[in-house]
Each structure stands twice: as C-alpha cells, then as structure tokens.
Design an enzyme around this catalytic site. Structure first.
Site, short mmCIF file in Angstrom:
data_model
loop_
_atom_site.label_atom_id
_atom_site.label_comp_id
_atom_site.label_asym_id
_atom_site.label_seq_id
_atom_site.Cartn_x
_atom_site.Cartn_y
_atom_site.Cartn_z
N GLU A 256 0.89 -1.17 0.00
CA GLU A 256 0.00 0.00 0.00
C GLU A 256 0.92 1.21 0.00
O GLU A 256 1.57 1.49 1.02
CB GLU A 256 -0.87 0.02 1.26
N CYS A 295 -3.02 8.70 3.46
CA CYS A 295 -2.73 8.19 2.12
C CYS A 295 -3.91 8.41 1.19
O CYS A 295 -3.75 8.42 -0.03
CB CYS A 295 -2.38 6.71 2.18
P1 NAP Z 1 8.20 5.01 4.71
O1 NAP Z 1 9.31 5.91 5.02
O2 NAP Z 1 8.19 4.31 3.39
O3 NAP Z 1 8.14 3.95 5.91
C1 NAP Z 1 7.13 2.98 5.99
C2 NAP Z 1 7.60 1.84 6.88
O4 NAP Z 1 8.67 1.15 6.25
C3 NAP Z 1 8.12 2.29 8.24
O5 NAP Z 1 7.75 1.35 9.21
C4 NAP Z 1 9.63 2.28 8.01
O6 NAP Z 1 10.36 2.15 9.21
C5 NAP Z 1 9.78 1.07 7.14
N1 NAP Z 1 11.00 1.02 6.34
C6 NAP Z 1 11.80 2.06 5.98
N2 NAP Z 1 12.80 1.60 5.20
C7 NAP Z 1 12.63 0.26 5.08
C8 NAP Z 1 13.34 -0.78 4.41
N3 NAP Z 1 14.43 -0.53 3.68
N4 NAP Z 1 12.89 -2.05 4.52
C9 NAP Z 1 11.78 -2.32 5.22
N5 NAP Z 1 11.07 -1.39 5.88
C10 NAP Z 1 11.48 -0.11 5.81
O7 NAP Z 1 6.80 5.76 4.80
P2 NAP Z 1 6.29 6.72 5.98
O8 NAP Z 1 7.05 7.99 5.88
O9 NAP Z 1 6.24 5.99 7.27
O10 NAP Z 1 4.78 6.94 5.55
C11 NAP Z 1 4.36 7.93 4.66
C12 NAP Z 1 4.03 7.32 3.31
O11 NAP Z 1 3.16 6.22 3.48
C13 NAP Z 1 3.30 8.28 2.41
O12 NAP Z 1 3.87 8.27 1.15
C14 NAP Z 1 1.89 7.73 2.35
O13 NAP Z 1 1.20 7.99 1.16
C15 NAP Z 1 2.10 6.28 2.54
N6 NAP Z 1 0.92 5.64 3.12
C16 NAP Z 1 0.20 4.79 2.34
C17 NAP Z 1 -0.93 4.17 2.86
C18 NAP Z 1 -1.74 3.23 2.05
O14 NAP Z 1 -2.57 2.53 2.62
N7 NAP Z 1 -1.56 3.14 0.76
C19 NAP Z 1 -1.31 4.43 4.18
C20 NAP Z 1 -0.55 5.29 4.95
C21 NAP Z 1 0.57 5.90 4.39
P3 NAP Z 1 10.95 3.45 9.93
O15 NAP Z 1 9.81 4.34 10.25
O16 NAP Z 1 11.63 2.90 11.13
O17 NAP Z 1 11.89 4.08 8.94
#
Ligand code: NAP
Length: 515
Positions: A256, A295
């Site tokens: 997602e 999101c």
């Molecule tokens: P993110 O930086 O991509 O992080 C998401 C998750 O992935 C966090 O738990 C993060 O851990 C982890 N992560 C980071 N690097 C990783 C890696 N190399 N391998 C595995 N896991 C890793 O996103 P975010 O800043 O938390 O969230 C914002 C984004 O999420 C926005 O773009 C939003 O649109 C999207 N979003 C989408 C949905 C949906 O349902 N489609 C819902 C909510 C949000 P850490 O936090 O410890 O780095």
C-alpha cells in the site's frame, strides 16, 4: 523519556545501536527513543512459525473471531490513554486520534462479527463445486487453507493504531501469526498498543510479536509461506518488492503506497447545491484531518473552469477557519505534521508545486518558532498538464486546484495521469457523466467515492477506509489490496483446487463444511 522495546519470542527486548529520538511534534520535546538493532530475526520468525502458527490454526474461524472481539474491547478500554499518546507523539487532534484508534478497534470488531457468520471450520470454501469427469462422480472444489508462515506487517507512521489493527485483524482471522513493525516517528502509540495486546494475554503465545526498531535483514529470512504486507512510501515499497530473497522464493507481498488522489467536481454542479456543499466539506476535511497525512487525502481538485473562482473562494474561507496549533488545546482543529523530516519534505514538496501553480492560500513558510507546523495550503495549477502535479505526493495539508473544460474525457485523462490511485471522488448529479467517469477511471483505482444531492450527509467522506470495502490501488498506489471483508484474508490463505470422488471432496470440503 522511554526507550521503546520489542516484544519477541515471548519477552520484551531492548534495542541496540544509535537511538532515533521520538518527539512531541507540537513542542519538539523529547519523549523517548527507538534503537534499530538487537533483535534475532531468525528467532522471531521461528517462534511465530513453531508456536504462534499452530496455536492459531488449531482454532476455527469463529474462534479466532472471538479473539479479535476481545482485543477490540480491551484496546477500547484504554481509549483515553491512547488518544492522549496520539496527541503527544503524533500531533493528532482528538478527532484525528479517534479516526486512527476507533478505526483500529472498529476494524477488529468488524472482522470479529464477520467471523461469527462463518462455519466452525479451519478452511474456507471458495464458490460452488464443479463436475470435472464424465459423471458427477469426479468433482472439483476450491478451498482456502491457512498458510503455515508468518505475516510480516510494516506500517507507516501516520496510522499507528489503524494500520496495526487492520492488518492484524485479517492475518489473525486467517490463522497466521503476525510480526508488527511500527513506523518510527509515531511509535509510542504503536508500542503502547503492543503492550496492551501482550498484557491482555488474549492471543496465544507466538501469535503476536512487535518490532520497535529497524527490520533491516528480516526480509532476507522470509520463506514461501510468509506474507509481507507493507504500507508506506512508493520508494520503500519498491525496495521491499525488489528484495532478492523474496523474489527468489516468491514470498507473497502486498504493498500500500502513496497516491495522488483526485476529487472531481462535475460540470452540472451549481452554486448553493448540496452536492457542492458536500464537495467543499470533504475537500476541507481531507486537506486538514491529520494535517493532510492520510494516504487517501485529496491532492488534486479538478473543477470546471467556470466554477474555479467560486470554489477557490469557498475553500479559502473554510481553510482559514481551521485553527492550527498544539492539539493538546481542545479548540485546535489541525495539529503539526509528525516530524522534523516530514516538515522538511512537505515544505520542499510545496515549493515544487508552487513552480507550476499560483498560491491561493498558505505556503511553505514557517508559522511558529517551535513545532512542526505548516499552514493549510491551497494552490491553483497554471497548466493542468504539468507532470509534477500528477506525480508528487506532498504528504501534508496541501492540495492543488486544477481547472478543466468540463468534458468527461478530459476529466478521465487528468485523473488517470496520477498513475494509479487509492481513491478518487466525484461529485455530480448527472448520471451519464458519473457513469462514464467511473468506467474511465475504475481500472486505475481501488476505490471510487460518489457524492450527490441524494447522499449528502449520509456517509463518511472518501478519506475514510471502511473494512467492508477494499483498500489499495494499482500502479503507483502499490498494486496491493487489503480489507474488503473476506477478501482481506486472501494474502494469508492458499487457494487449492481439490479434485476427486465427489463423496470425499464434497463431504469434507463442500459448502456447509467450510465458509
Ligand atoms: P516510509 O518511510 O516508506 O516507511 C514505511 C515503513 O517502512 C516504516 O515502518 C519504516 O520504518 C519502514 N522502512 C523504511 N525503510 C525500510 C526498508 N528498507 N525495509 C523495510 N522497511 C522499511 O513511509 P512513511 O514515511 O512511514 O509513511 C508515509 C508514506 O506512506 C506516504 O507516502 C503515504 O502515502 C504512505 N501511506 C500509504 C498508505 C496506504 O494505505 N496506501 C497508508 C498510509 C501511508 P521506519 O519508520 O523505522 O523508517
């Protein structure tokens, strides 16, 4: 000040390595930290597979539903405490916090109720059986069984409660143990939720483990029966999908990711109509709820040229009325974004959009000495075709008005330039316009929300994800699908065609035996 721990292999374990600090985004006060390392990932996966999985699979679907019901009630008992943490660590107003937390307990309760309608079996029947041989003696039936693996759940920072609850509900009901990884900036709430889940002893040992730190290295240990469900940015999603071990072993993955969601005002909508009112109210809520960190929030607002000035003026009036400040103050309607990094990203993103737009309200400038505050920002595109409008997600209270000529073909073309979305909303009472628009944009979207005179005031807006409908979208939205009733269990179940003597196949696996 608390140093968050992980709950693995039946105990709480402190992290190791350089700490990442958790803040109150309204005051920048330090609340705690998370350390990335110190977890034996092979042990975590083995514990889930050997202890949690068998215990869950021994239960029928309705019995697993009872666990979800109890979890929902237990978390709800802690509602006020959890809402306070959502304000302190997430910058959430009380309304934002409820959206997240009640979304979590509501989704658990929804799946508990759904489970109570299923037969007391450990498999689900898929559709009707079919004659496969010369006579009905040779029969075929599809069934779903629980995969004996682990559900690795990686969540984004913006919905620490709902994100955990919605993924857990589906995996646990499917009989698969979960390993939950919280997004770091808001991890205090996810951590407290994990404590409540563990202390309640509702779930069998091994069915729930919680990781506070990094998951770096864990995905390299996943195997064929595991499922990785990720919510977050498109960039991280692509890294996960490309994990060499997961590709080599065909580990299931559901993503997602982000989405440049659209709201389309139909050419028939007139000043003063309920349809226009619904459109303005939903756009305002979407832009400001959770400071735009949803999101599903609208990023592109498509308005017929003739209505552009009126819509801009009405939105400015509503957005100006949104009081921004520390959400601990009950009168505040919009809090800060979640972290200093978020603030930096949001400001940089606004500047990129400003290069192709006029600023109608707000902008990236600082509005407070302390805290990660940003003002609601409404832009107006100078050129509807500028690629950045359709490609850049500014994950904050920012959206762009885009004028179009009023034809459905143009609206379809502009909406679909987003490259795949979670949700698009359309507001019109012209059925021919709505039908053509829906058919034109449906292949590019997971969900389409239709507003009209008849539905005004009847439902939550397009930003709300309901467990009965699917959540996810094609293309840049990640290509995943979650929720949607029993559909949400599919990533954790294996569908198998059973072929043979009807007396055997039908008796053991036919309708009335499974779900
Ligand atoms: P993110 O930086 O991509 O992080 C998401 C998750 O992935 C966090 O738990 C993060 O851990 C982890 N992560 C980071 N690097 C990783 C890696 N190399 N391998 C595995 N896991 C890793 O996103 P975010 O800043 O938390 O969230 C914002 C984004 O999420 C926005 O773009 C939003 O649109 C999207 N979003 C989408 C949905 C949906 O349902 N489609 C819902 C909510 C949000 P850490 O936090 O410890 O780095």
């Amino acid at each position: 000040m608390i140093s968050l721990q992980s709950y693995v292999q039946g105990r709480w374990v402190a992290g190791t390595g350089d700490p990442k600090t958790l803040h109150d985004p309204a005051t920048e006060a330090v609340l705690g930290d998370v350390r990335p390392g110190g977890i034996d990932f092979a042990g975590v996966l083995a514990h889930a597979r050997a202890v949690g999985g068998p215990a869950l699979r021994a239960l029928t679907f309705p019995q697993r539903g009872e666990l979800l019901k109890a979890l929902s009630a237990k978390i709800h008992e802690h509602r006020d405490e959890l809402l306070e943490i959502a304000t302190r660590n997430g910058g959430n107003t009380r309304g934002d916090g409820k959206f997240d937390l009640d979304g979590c307990t509501g989704t658990l309760a929804y799946y508990a109720q759904l489970a109570s309608t299923l037969p007391p079996a450990r498999h689900l029947v898929d559709g009707d059986g079919t004659q496969l041989g010369r006579t009905p003696r040779f029969w075929g039936q599809h069934v779903h069984t629980s995969r004996p693996g682990v559900a690795v759940h990686i969540n984004a920072f913006n919905f620490p409660a709902w994100g955990m609850g919605e993924k857990m509900a589906c995996a646990l009901l499917a009989g698969v143990p979960v390993v939950e990884k919280a997004g770091t900036p808001s991890a205090l709430l996810a951590h407290r939720l994990a404590q409540i889940v563990v202390d309640s002893k509702i779930l069998p040992e091994g069915a729930f483990q919680f990781l506070a730190g990094s998951v770096s290295g864990l995905l390299d240990l996943t195997t064929a029966m595991d499922t990785v469900a990720f919510t977050g940015s498109a960039v991280t999603g692509a890294l996960i999908r490309g994990n060499k071990n997961m590709v080599a072993r065909n580990v299931r993955v559901t993503l997602e990711a982000d989405s440049i969601n659209s709201a389309v005002l139909g050419p028939d909508v007139e000043s003063g109509s309920d349809t226009l009112e619904q459109f303005l109210a939903n756009v305002t809520t979407d832009m400001t709820q959770k400071a735009g960190q949803k999101c599903t929030a609208v990023r592109r607002i498509f308005v017929p040229q003739a209505m552009l000035a009126e819509v801009a003026e009405a939105l400015v009036e509503r957005l100006r009325a949104v009081r921004v400040g520390n959400p601990a103050d009950g009168d505040v309607r919009m809090g800060p974004v979640a972290s200093a990094e978020q603030l930096k990203d949001v400001r940089a993103g606004m500047q990129k959009l400003q290069a192709v737009s006029d600023t109608v309200l707000g902008g990236p400038q600082a509005i407070a000495d302390k805290g990660y505050f940003v003002t609601p920002t409404l832009l107006r595109a100078k050129d509807a075709s500028a690629p950045v409008l359709h490609e850049l997600e500014v994950f904050g209270p920012c959206a762009t008005l885009v004028a179009y000529g009023g034809s459905v073909e143009e609206a379809i073309d502009l909406v679909n330039r987003g490259g795949g979305g979670l949700v698009a909303s359309a507001y019109s009472d012209d059925r021919a316009f709505v039908e053509s628009l829906v058919l034109g944009i449906a292949p590019w979207h997971g969900r389409i929300w239709l507003g009209s005179e008849k539905t005004h005031g009847q439902a939550l807006g397009p930003g709300a994800v309901l467990p009965a409908s699917i959540h996810g979208g094609p293309g840049r939205a990640g290509g995943g699908e979650e929720l949607g009733g029993l559909r949400g269990l599919m990533p954790y179940l294996q569908r198998t065609a059973i072929q043979g003597d009807r007396a055997v196949v039908d008796r053991a696996f036919g309708k009335g035996q499974g779900g």
